[in-house]
Design a protein around this motif. Structure first.
Motif: not given
Length: 220
Positions: A93-108
């Motif tokens: 996905l990075r090689a395809d030029g997409l912006w990537l993120g991770i976001a979830g219900n998680q603790t510090v």
């Protein structure tokens, strides 16, 4: 067009089998019993945290997390807990030029673990504890949208739960991908909402690059 992909954490990137097993051990409950109760709670549409109440009434999850940490048994996940398709999918996905993120219900604490694993691979790592908002609240997805450099309609949110991931992301104006793994996705997979709501339904993250390319081609 899809220009950004944001991933949920548990059962999307991280296999939580070991972690829930350690909770069963901490509670003194056989692992198969804990897993069975966990599945029953999900199938009934209840909050998964009620599983702990079923096996120990009055259970305080935040307090028990602190007790585990004090006992040298903090919640933990590492490279060995990532699903096998995570690294190659992110790389493609990075090689395809997409912006990537991770976001979830998680603790510090989990946020720190995620940063140790993925800082060099994605553009954003955000958690509910960081933001003071948790899924499925609209405020969580508003924070996602504010952190991504593209419009909500250009952000694909990938998750394993219809209730926590797919439905609220759609309400926020995002296309979605439902991945079939973990207890929620397998229990919900054949429900009308799971079949009707997601933009994409996938069994592996490795399907995403091709599916996104097809979606984008159809928009040209």
């Amino acid at each position: 067009m899809i220009r950004a992909v944001v991933f949920d954490v548990g059962e999307c990137l991280v296999d939580e089998t070991r972690e829930y097993g350690t909770w069963a051990d901490w509670l003194g409950v056989p692992r198969h019993t804990f897993a069975a109760v966990f599945g029953a709670v999900i199938a009934q549409g209840r909050d998964y945290r009620e599983t702990f109440q079923e096996v120990r009434p009055g259970f305080d999850l935040d307090q028990e997390r602190e007790r585990r940490a004090a006992a040298g048994q903090p919640e933990h996940f590492g490279e060995e807990d990532l699903y096998d398709d995570v690294r190659p999918a992110l790389a493609q996905l990075r090689a395809d030029g997409l912006w990537l993120g991770i976001a979830g219900n998680q603790t510090v604490r989990a946020g720190g673990l995620l940063r140790g694993l993925f800082t060099d691979d994605v553009d954003l790592i955000g958690t509910s504890d960081d933001w003071g908002a948790s899924k499925p609240d609209s405020a969580f997805f508003e924070r996602v949208a504010a952190a991504v450099a593209y419009a909500p309609a250009e952000i694909l949110y990938v998750g394993d739960r219809v209730d926590n991931d797919i439905r609220p992301a759609i309400t926020a104006g995002m296309p979605t991908a439902l991945i079939r793994r973990g207890p929620w996705a397998n229990i919900q997979w054949n429900t009308p909402d799971a079949e009707r709501l997601p933009t994409l339904r996938i069994s592996s993250l490795l399907e995403l690059p091709e599916q996104i390319a097809k979606l984008n081609a159809s928009e040209r």
